[in-house]
Design a protein around this motif. Structure first.
Motif, mmCIF file in Angstrom:
data_model
loop_
_atom_site.group_PDB
_atom_site.id
_atom_site.type_symbol
_atom_site.label_atom_id
_atom_site.label_comp_id
_atom_site.label_asym_id
_atom_site.label_seq_id
_atom_site.Cartn_x
_atom_site.Cartn_y
_atom_site.Cartn_z
ATOM 1 N N HIS A 265 0.908 -1.242 -0.128
ATOM 2 C CA HIS A 265 0.008 0.100 0.061
ATOM 3 C C HIS A 265 0.936 1.335 -0.019
ATOM 4 C CE1 HIS A 265 -3.129 2.787 1.552
ATOM 5 N NE2 HIS A 265 -2.247 3.215 2.120
ATOM 6 N N GLU A 266 1.946 1.305 1.016
ATOM 7 C CA GLU A 266 2.675 2.443 0.819
ATOM 8 C C GLU A 266 3.559 2.588 -0.422
ATOM 9 O OE1 GLU A 266 2.187 4.444 3.246
ATOM 10 O OE2 GLU A 266 1.330 2.854 4.609
ATOM 11 N N HIS A 269 1.465 4.617 -2.892
ATOM 12 C CA HIS A 269 1.537 6.108 -2.657
ATOM 13 C C HIS A 269 2.806 6.500 -3.444
ATOM 14 C CE1 HIS A 269 -1.799 6.766 0.178
ATOM 15 N NE2 HIS A 269 -1.216 5.677 1.153
ATOM 16 N N GLU A 345 -5.999 7.072 -1.083
ATOM 17 C CA GLU A 345 -5.859 5.731 -0.165
ATOM 18 C C GLU A 345 -6.451 4.617 -0.951
ATOM 19 O OE1 GLU A 345 -3.873 5.519 2.418
ATOM 20 O OE2 GLU A 345 -3.476 7.505 2.616
ATOM 21 N N HIS A 388 -9.668 7.700 5.258
ATOM 22 C CA HIS A 388 -9.106 6.297 4.656
ATOM 23 C C HIS A 388 -10.330 5.430 4.287
ATOM 24 C CE1 HIS A 388 -5.229 7.444 6.259
ATOM 25 N NE2 HIS A 388 -4.584 6.456 5.640
HETATM 26 ZN ZN LIG Z 1 -1.983 5.165 2.588
#
Ligand SMILES: [Zn+2]
Length: 412
Positions: A265-266, A269, A345, A388
């Motif tokens: 997930h990071e 980003h 997100e 989120h």
């Molecule tokens: Zn995030």
């Protein structure tokens, strides 16, 4: 040492001859959270709605008090006696302003930041540790906030007609500077950041990074357990200081598959350039906000300004008025801003599922996040308050992904 994940509920497993139903799988995951934990999580998060509203209303009321009682005017007059230079006057006004307002709202800050966090067993700090962090936070606000306010007031005085545009340019530059220095100078004031050393965790993360075009040699760990029990990870920095960091709560409390899912997930980003796109979005919000401020400030000043002793828009004694106006602005536009972050997100969630291929790990992480985020809100609540996706939305996204990857789970 690795933490075992929550066992995958039966409805979230593939059974020969039975069609995998992502809705049933999602409900099965949600049902694994005990009722008392669910109730505590809901109460904590819903309380946050009221705290947010109360905070905004108290701020606006306090700003009006500072203006009407002449306190703001008095702070400006004192600053003008100390120095003839306008930028020093602005900075000195701001120092008094932030210290005074921090003292006035301190009981509220203690309740929200200390007692309430302990009430929900989220904090790991005693009072003096907490207070120490607050003091450091105030010092950072004085320096960085003082810099920002001084620069913005200089712009307002130089361009009285077009400051909303030039102020946005300066505001974006300041925000970029803040993001650039944060991992190097600000985070270390509060926490220790060290490279992740456990090879069994580190290597799969670095491999996932390489596979997604991220040139990283290190994964960073921040000792967030000094403050709280919350699991988290983030992308911070700008350009050369940009980095992915996981916190030690995630490391110590989550399974390896959850950690990989969160790191995926990071990386989303990072690869989707959310920091840069966020700044672009932020610049649009700021120019709208400054334009509204310019309009509203002029009207209020014309009506009450002389009584409050505010000379013009470039007078720092009017800072409380500006703060009151943008507090009202963000109270109204808040849901649009949280929707922007919630959408990014959700993008990172999709990226993370594809990169890590750990739908059950991500579902488990979403369940763990319910310690401080409501699992199953109504759509209206999610729109108004969620920056989120909710736990349900994230678990459903994971199960939907899993349903389309049945072949990966077949024995070969
Ligand atoms: Zn995030």
């Amino acid at each position: 040492m690795t933490v075992p994940g929550t066992p995958v509920p039966a409805a979230a497993q593939f059974t020969p001859g039975v069609k995998f139903d992502p809705h049933a799988a999602t409900n099965a995951y949600l049902a694994t959270l005990p009722a008392d934990k669910r109730a505590a999580s809901d109460a904590y998060f819903e309380g946050g709605y009221w705290i947010g509203l109360f905070d905004s209303l108290v701020t606006i009321a306090l700003m009006i008090v500072l203006l009407k009682t002449g306190l703001s005017r008095g702070m400006r007059n004192w600053a003008e006696r100390i120095s003839k230079r306008r930028w020093i006057q602005t900075f000195l006004y701001f120092v008094q302003f932030i210290i005074l307002t921090s003292i006035i709202v301190f009981p509220f800050t203690v309740y929200v930041g200390y007692f309430r966090e302990h009430q929900y067993q989220l904090s790991t700090q005693n009072f003096s540790q907490w207070l120490g962090d607050e003091a450091k936070g105030l010092a950072v606000s004085i320096v960085l906030g003082g810099l920002a306010v001084t620069a913005l007031y200089a712009v307002v005085r130089k361009f009285p007609r077009t400051w909303n545009v030039w102020g946005t340019v300066v505001g974006v530059l300041l925000a970029t500077f803040g993001i650039l220095i944060a991992p190097v100078f600000i985070v270390p004031l509060f926490n220790k950041v060290t490279p992740l050393t456990q090879p069994d965790l580190r290597e799969p993360i670095l491999s996932m990074a390489r596979a997604n075009g991220i040139e990283a040699n290190d994964v960073f760990v921040v000792d967030a357990s000094r403050q709280s029990k919350r699991i988290s990870a983030n992308v911070s920095g700008f350009g050369s200081t940009m980095r992915i960091t996981l916190n030690d709560n995630l490391l110590n409390r989550s399974s390896p598959e959850s950690i990989r899912a969160v790191m995926g997930h990071e990386m989303g980003h990072y690869v989707l350039n959310h920091v840069y796109k966020g700044l672009l979005f932020f610049s649009v919000v700021i120019v709208v906000m400054f334009s509204f401020l310019k309009w509203a400030y002029g009207r209020v000043l014309a009506r009450w300004g002389t009584g409050w002793g505010i000379r013009d828009v470039g007078d720092t004694a009017g800072l409380p008025l500006a703060v009151a106006i943008f507090t009202a602005f963000f109270l109204v536009t808040g849901p649009l801003l949280t929707t922007y972050t919630r959408v990014t997100e959700a993008e990172a969630d999709m990226f993370g599922l594809n990169a890590s291929r750990e739908p059950d790990g991500f579902a488990q992480a979403a369940l763990q996040l319910s310690e401080y985020r409501k699992l199953d809100p109504s759509p209206v609540e999610e729109f108004l308050f969620f920056d989120h996706p909710s736990g349900r939305a994230r678990i459903f996204a994971s199960m939907r992904w899993k349903a389309e990857h049945e072949a990966d789970y077949l024995p070969r």
